[in-house]
Motif scaffolding. Structure first.
Motif, PDB file in Angstrom:
ATOM      1  N   ARG A 263       9.372  -1.391  11.502  1.00 55.41           N
ATOM      2  CA  ARG A 263       9.481   0.066  11.590  1.00 55.41           C
ATOM      3  C   ARG A 263      10.155   0.647  10.347  1.00 55.41           C
ATOM      4  O   ARG A 263       9.717   1.663   9.800  1.00 55.41           O
ATOM      5  CB  ARG A 263      10.275   0.487  12.835  1.00 55.41           C
TER       6      ARG A 263
ATOM      7  N   MET B 121       7.798   0.587   7.535  1.00 56.48           N
ATOM      8  CA  MET B 121       6.825   1.661   7.718  1.00 56.48           C
ATOM      9  C   MET B 121       7.399   3.005   7.259  1.00 56.48           C
ATOM     10  O   MET B 121       6.743   3.776   6.544  1.00 56.48           O
ATOM     11  CB  MET B 121       6.428   1.740   9.195  1.00 56.48           C
ATOM     12  N   GLN B 122       8.643   3.284   7.664  1.00 55.23           N
ATOM     13  CA  GLN B 122       9.271   4.547   7.278  1.00 55.23           C
ATOM     14  C   GLN B 122       9.413   4.651   5.760  1.00 55.23           C
ATOM     15  O   GLN B 122       9.185   5.712   5.170  1.00 55.23           O
ATOM     16  CB  GLN B 122      10.647   4.655   7.949  1.00 55.23           C
TER      17      GLN B 122
ATOM     18  N   ILE C 288       6.071   5.473   4.229  1.00 55.77           N
ATOM     19  CA  ILE C 288       5.745   6.902   4.304  1.00 55.77           C
ATOM     20  C   ILE C 288       6.468   7.663   3.198  1.00 55.77           C
ATOM     21  O   ILE C 288       5.901   8.540   2.545  1.00 55.77           O
ATOM     22  CB  ILE C 288       6.132   7.461   5.689  1.00 55.77           C
TER      23      ILE C 288
ATOM     24  N   ASP D 290       0.334   7.367   4.427  1.00 55.53           N
ATOM     25  CA  ASP D 290       0.347   7.977   5.758  1.00 55.53           C
ATOM     26  C   ASP D 290       0.879   6.937   6.741  1.00 55.53           C
ATOM     27  O   ASP D 290       0.925   5.733   6.435  1.00 55.53           O
ATOM     28  CB  ASP D 290      -1.052   8.443   6.161  1.00 55.53           C
ATOM     29  N   SER D 291       1.290   7.390   7.933  1.00 56.09           N
ATOM     30  CA  SER D 291       1.997   6.507   8.863  1.00 56.09           C
ATOM     31  C   SER D 291       1.160   5.317   9.315  1.00 56.09           C
ATOM     32  O   SER D 291       1.667   4.187   9.407  1.00 56.09           O
ATOM     33  CB  SER D 291       2.477   7.301  10.084  1.00 56.09           C
ATOM     34  N   GLN D 292      -0.126   5.534   9.591  1.00 56.39           N
ATOM     35  CA  GLN D 292      -0.967   4.437  10.072  1.00 56.39           C
ATOM     36  C   GLN D 292      -1.173   3.377   9.003  1.00 56.39           C
ATOM     37  O   GLN D 292      -1.114   2.175   9.280  1.00 56.39           O
ATOM     38  CB  GLN D 292      -2.319   4.972  10.555  1.00 56.39           C
TER      39      GLN D 292
ATOM     40  N   ALA E  30       0.832   2.812   6.409  1.00 56.17           N
ATOM     41  CA  ALA E  30       2.130   2.173   6.172  1.00 56.17           C
ATOM     42  C   ALA E  30       2.414   1.119   7.238  1.00 56.17           C
ATOM     43  O   ALA E  30       2.882   0.005   6.926  1.00 56.17           O
ATOM     44  CB  ALA E  30       3.235   3.228   6.168  1.00 56.17           C
ATOM     45  N   LEU E  31       2.135   1.445   8.506  1.00 53.68           N
ATOM     46  CA  LEU E  31       2.360   0.487   9.584  1.00 53.68           C
ATOM     47  C   LEU E  31       1.454  -0.729   9.447  1.00 53.68           C
ATOM     48  O   LEU E  31       1.900  -1.870   9.617  1.00 53.68           O
ATOM     49  CB  LEU E  31       2.134   1.158  10.942  1.00 53.68           C
TER      50      LEU E  31
END
Length: 258
Positions: A177, A180-181, A184, A189-191, A193-194
């Motif tokens: 997580r 991922m943050q 970003i 974008d969040s998807q 990055a995850l």
């Protein structure tokens, strides 16, 4: 084998789903007082019941995935219905001897500590047992080897296994997580990055498992003199990355032992 799981919470359901998908030659029953929340399991060929003793006489293995304070009540409830069963406990903090004293000596008692990744065939399921139950334990080891890895450990390390292997899932997810943050923040974008963070963690773990070397040996392959990797690693260490993780794991263990 016929496998009877008592306790349809997150872990019990994860084990049932994992067995159904990755060890499909077994028949699984899950019991829970409120079966509405697990009714979807029937679509996957898993039998469900509100009665903990439902067809338990036919089971080869009984798996306990209940809360610690429920263990004695559940065992006394089913004790008159079972003979010469292998009883597997995935309950934190309840010893083999405690269970053995309740059910008697005619049952093999084996402790396990999986994590919820068992549902996807990727659990590190620690297993401990007494020498007298070695034959029955081998069947359990073989079962959970189909659902990830199944290291045999001393029972005194079961609390530590809970923290490192079960709680450890949450710690690993928190790392992903955070990555991922950061992703970003640096432009993804969040998807995306995850997806990158999760696959990178998966790839790093696979390298370790395949090559069986110390993590630092693999880190050395990624770091170059005056490169961006080493400065990032050093900054994380300056901010307490490793020490905070170690402290967190030790604090979790202290909580279990309270």
């Amino acid at each position: 084998m016929k496998i009877h799981i008592i306790g349809g919470g997150n872990l019990g359901v994860a084990i049932a789903l994992g067995i159904t998908k990755y060890a499909a030659n077994n028949q699984v029953t899950v019991t829970k007082r409120n079966t509405e929340t697990i009714s979807y399991l029937q679509e996957k060929g898993i039998e469900i019941s509100k009665n903990n003793a439902h067809h338990i006489q036919l089971a080869d293995i009984v798996v306990l995935t209940v809360k610690p304070h429920q263990v004695e009540t559940v065992l006394k409830e089913i004790s008159s219905e079972i003979q010469n069963k292998t009883i597997i406990s995935a309950v934190s903090g309840v010893s083999i001897s405690t269970i053995q004293n309740i059910v008697g000596e005619n049952h093999a008692v084996i402790r396990i500590m999986p994590n919820i990744a068992v549902q996807f065939g990727e659990s590190a399921t620690c297993i401990s047992f007494e020498e007298k139950d070695k034959t029955e334990a081998q069947k359990v080891i073989s079962l959970f080897q189909q659902l990830g890895t199944a290291p045999v450990i001393e029972e005194k390390l079961m609390d530590a296994a809970t923290v490192l292997g079960a709680c450890g899932t949450a710690y690993a997810l928190r790392y992903i997580r955070a990555s991922m943050q950061a992703g970003i923040e640096i432009g993804f974008d969040s998807q995306t990055a995850l997806a990158i963070a999760a696959q990178t963690a998966k790839g790093a773990a696979k390298m370790l498992l395949e090559e069986k070397v110390h993590p630092e040996q693999l880190i050395d392959r990624v770091t170059t003199p005056q490169g961006c990797t080493i400065v990032g690693l050093n900054e994380m260490e300056h901010q307490g990355f490793s020490s905070s993780l170690i402290k967190g794991i030790k604090t979790s263990l202290q909580k279990i032992k309270e």
